[in-house]
Structure formats: structure tokens, C-alpha cells
Design a protein around this motif. Structure first.
Motif, PDB file in Angstrom:
ATOM      1  N   PHE A 173      -5.878   2.327   1.668  1.00 13.06           N
ATOM      2  CA  PHE A 173      -4.609   2.571   2.355  1.00 13.06           C
ATOM      3  C   PHE A 173      -4.350   1.491   3.404  1.00 13.06           C
ATOM      4  N   ALA A 174      -5.375   1.173   4.216  1.00 11.72           N
ATOM      5  CA  ALA A 174      -5.218   0.156   5.259  1.00 11.72           C
ATOM      6  C   ALA A 174      -4.989  -1.224   4.655  1.00 11.72           C
ATOM      7  N   ARG A 175      -5.716  -1.551   3.600  1.00  9.49           N
ATOM      8  CA  ARG A 175      -5.527  -2.853   2.944  1.00  9.49           C
ATOM      9  C   ARG A 175      -4.115  -2.974   2.376  1.00  9.49           C
ATOM     10  N   ASP A 176      -3.632  -1.903   1.752  1.00  9.66           N
ATOM     11  CA  ASP A 176      -2.291  -1.935   1.177  1.00  9.66           C
ATOM     12  C   ASP A 176      -1.235  -2.101   2.265  1.00  9.66           C
ATOM     13  N   ALA A 177      -1.387  -1.373   3.366  1.00  9.74           N
ATOM     14  CA  ALA A 177      -0.429  -1.476   4.466  1.00  9.74           C
ATOM     15  C   ALA A 177      -0.427  -2.890   5.063  1.00  9.74           C
ATOM     16  N   LEU A 178      -1.612  -3.471   5.222  1.00  6.63           N
ATOM     17  CA  LEU A 178      -1.700  -4.818   5.796  1.00  6.63           C
ATOM     18  C   LEU A 178      -1.132  -5.859   4.840  1.00  6.63           C
ATOM     19  N   ALA A 179      -1.392  -5.708   3.540  1.00  8.71           N
ATOM     20  CA  ALA A 179      -0.868  -6.658   2.549  1.00  8.71           C
ATOM     21  C   ALA A 179       0.659  -6.635   2.513  1.00  8.71           C
ATOM     22  N   HIS A 180       1.253  -5.464   2.734  1.00  6.52           N
ATOM     23  CA  HIS A 180       2.712  -5.386   2.753  1.00  6.52           C
ATOM     24  C   HIS A 180       3.296  -5.992   4.032  1.00  6.52           C
ATOM     25  N   ARG A 181       2.545  -5.907   5.126  1.00 11.36           N
ATOM     26  CA  ARG A 181       3.079  -6.393   6.402  1.00 11.36           C
ATOM     27  C   ARG A 181       2.860  -7.899   6.600  1.00 11.36           C
TER      28      ARG A 181
END
Length: 305
Positions: A208-216
Motif C-alpha cells: 500500500f505504501a509503495r503504491d501510494a509513493l509511486a503515484h505521488r
């Protein structure tokens, strides 16, 4: 029509929402309640360690070589209590950050729903860690006044991309170490079971954290990128500092706790274990453009790269 659109997993969701939906489905299939999923009444094995030898900070040093099996077991007990205590601080802080993120989010989104699910997981993990400290008859390592102030200040400093970087630093390094030791025959069965529960649920949190960071990351301003790189650099010494609290060694019966901490921080075995734990995270942050030259230098100096 509207009700079905909310309750049915979803065609037409964005990539971020679709990923959150998959995590929600995974949480339904495999989540744990440590109160009932751990046998808290099972006796501890008097001959087994509380952490595997290779992740104990003094492993391989002259001080370790001079210890009796009983002294090594006690050191492993104190180091586990410290790791669990740091985990409680961190997950407490993470929940506060996630709750703040929800204030600006859409409460009907899958992303918000998984954020709430993760917060519930973290609450159960904090209880599991606290019960485990109590079960092994140790005392928690609680932050001193300055550390409490620092933890409180982090709530203001960790914003935007740093919420997710902070989550990854706190979760991913320890998760990698846990995965290497789950099946160690020298480990207390109760500890191994708690680690397996934590690894299973943290895998979703890390994703979840990796996905959120990759989008930002692609839309970050130059100022936010530079700030995030600076925080990444600072995170490494902070992590090493928290894992080698000098009080551990005093409680384990070592007279000069500060000298033992210096030995632990210089220990090539300990540095190698931390480096293996941090390798994937360092590569991921570098891939996202968030591991600048200063960060690489600091992480290498601390044995994390």
C-alpha cells in the motif's frame, strides 16, 4: 444502482483504487486476531532464543563469544523487547499520520477503506507486541523525554510523500529481517508465530505504501523531492540508533552498556544483517528518485547499502 456500485468490486476503478480493492479482499481472506491466534499460555522453551543469533546486535563479537548460553538468551530477550517497543512507537505514530491523511480524503474510496483496515491491523499489532513483551517477562523500552518530543514533532514533519517513506522505513527493513528468521529452529515458537502474523499483514501495508509513493513521486515538486531525500538520509541513523539502545545491554547484565552499543554499531555481522534488510527498500527509493547522493552516502556509512 448506486448501492451496487459501492458494494461490488469494481470495473472502471482507477489503478490506485483497484489496488486498494485487492488489498481489502486480501485482508478479508487472511487477517489475524492475536488474542485468539496465539497460544499465550504455551510455556516458553528454556533453551531457545527470543531472536535468532544472526540478527542479535553483538553476534560474532568477542563479547558474544565470551557469553554463556544463558547470557545470550537473556540478551536476545532484551533485544526482542526493544524491537517490539520500537514497533509500538512506530505503529502509534503511523496511525496518527494515516488518520490525518483521511481528513483530506474521500471517505467512500477504497483507498480510505484500506487505510482504515491498515489502522485496525496496526492496533492489533501494538496489542500483540505489548502482550508479547509481558509474556516473555520483559519490560518495555519507553522513549525518554527528548524521544517523546521527537516522535510528537514527526507528526508535523512527515507530510505528503514522507508519510509513505516513513511507513516504508519503519516496516520494510524489519520485515525483511523477520522473513529471514521465521523458520529458525533456535527461535521461541511463540515469537516465531507472532513474527509470521506480522509478516503476513505487513506485506499488504508495504504494498500500500509503495503504491501510494509511486503515484505521488512523478508529480512531486523539486522542493518536496529535496526535502524527501533529506528525510531519507536522516532515517538511516535514526533506525540504527533505535535498534541499539544502550539500556538493552545493561538490562542483559553487561556492565558498560555504552561500550557494548559501540561494539554493536561497529559489528560487521550486525551491519550485514541490516544491509540485507534495507537492500530492497534502498533500491526502491532510488528507483523513485528519492535516494539522493547524500542519502546513499549516509546509508552506506550505516551499513544499510
Amino acid at each position: 444502482m448506486g448501492d451496487n456500485a459501492v458494494s461490488t468490486p469494481a470495473r472502471g476503478l482507477s489503478g490506485r483504487e483497484s489496488f486498494a480493492q485487492r488489498l481489502l479482499a486480501g485482508s478479508v481472506k487472511k487477517s489475524y486476531d492475536p488474542v485468539v491466534d496465539l497460544d499465550w499460555d504455551a510455556p516458553l522453551d528454556p533453551d531457545k532464543l527470543f531472536l535468532p543469533p544472526e540478527v542479535i546486535s553483538l553476534f560474532g563479537t568477542p563479547l558474544w563469544d565470551a557469553m554463556t548460553p544463558e547470557q545470550r538468551r537473556e540478551l536476545s530477550r532484551q533485544e526482542l523487547a526493544n524491537v517490539l517497543s520500537v514497533g509500538i512507537w512506530f505503529e502509534n505514530l503511523l496511525n496518527r499520520l494515516l488518520l490525518r491523511e483521511l481528513m483530506a480524503g474521500d471517505p467512500t474510496s477504497r483507498h480510505a477503506h484500506y487505510t482504515l483496515t491498515e489502522m485496525g491491523d496496526e492496533c492489533r499489532h501494538m496489542m500483540m507486541f505489548g502482550k508479547l513483551i509481558d509474556r516473555i517477562e520483559a519490560r518495555p523500552y519507553w522513549p525518554n523525554r527528548f524521544e517523546r518530543w521527537t516522535i510528537s514533532a514527526l507528526q508535523q514533519l512527515l507530510r505528503g510523500s514522507m508519510v509513505w517513506v516513513g511507513a516504508l522505513v519503519g516496516e520494510e527493513i524489519f520485515d525483511a529481517l523477520q522473513r529471514r528468521t521465521l523458520d529458525d529452529p533456535q527461535l521461541q515458537p511463540l515469537v516465531a508465530r507472532a513474527m509470521r502474523i506480522h509478516v503476513t499483514e505487513e506485506a499488504r501495508h508495504i504494498g500500500f505504501a509503495r503504491d501510494a509513493l509511486a503515484h505521488r513521486a512523478p508529480s512531486m515538486s523539486k522542493a518536496e523531492t529535496l526535502y524527501t531525500r533529506l528525510c531519507v538520509a536522516v532515517a538511516a541513523p535514526l533506525f540504527v540508533y533505535l535498534m541499539t539502545n544502550w539500556h538493552i545491554y545493561v538490562r542483559a547484565g553487561i556492565e558498560d552498556g555504552r561500550a557494548a552499543r559501540r561494539m554493536a554499531r561497529a559489528n560487521p555481522h550486525s551491519r550485514r544483517a541490516l544491509g540485507l534488510g534495507a537492500a530492497n527498500l534502498g533500491a526502491y527509493l532510488d528507483e523513485q528518485g528519492l535516494m539522493g547522493p547524500i542519502g546513499k552516502r549516509v546509508w552506506r556509512r550505516r551499513g544499510l547499502l
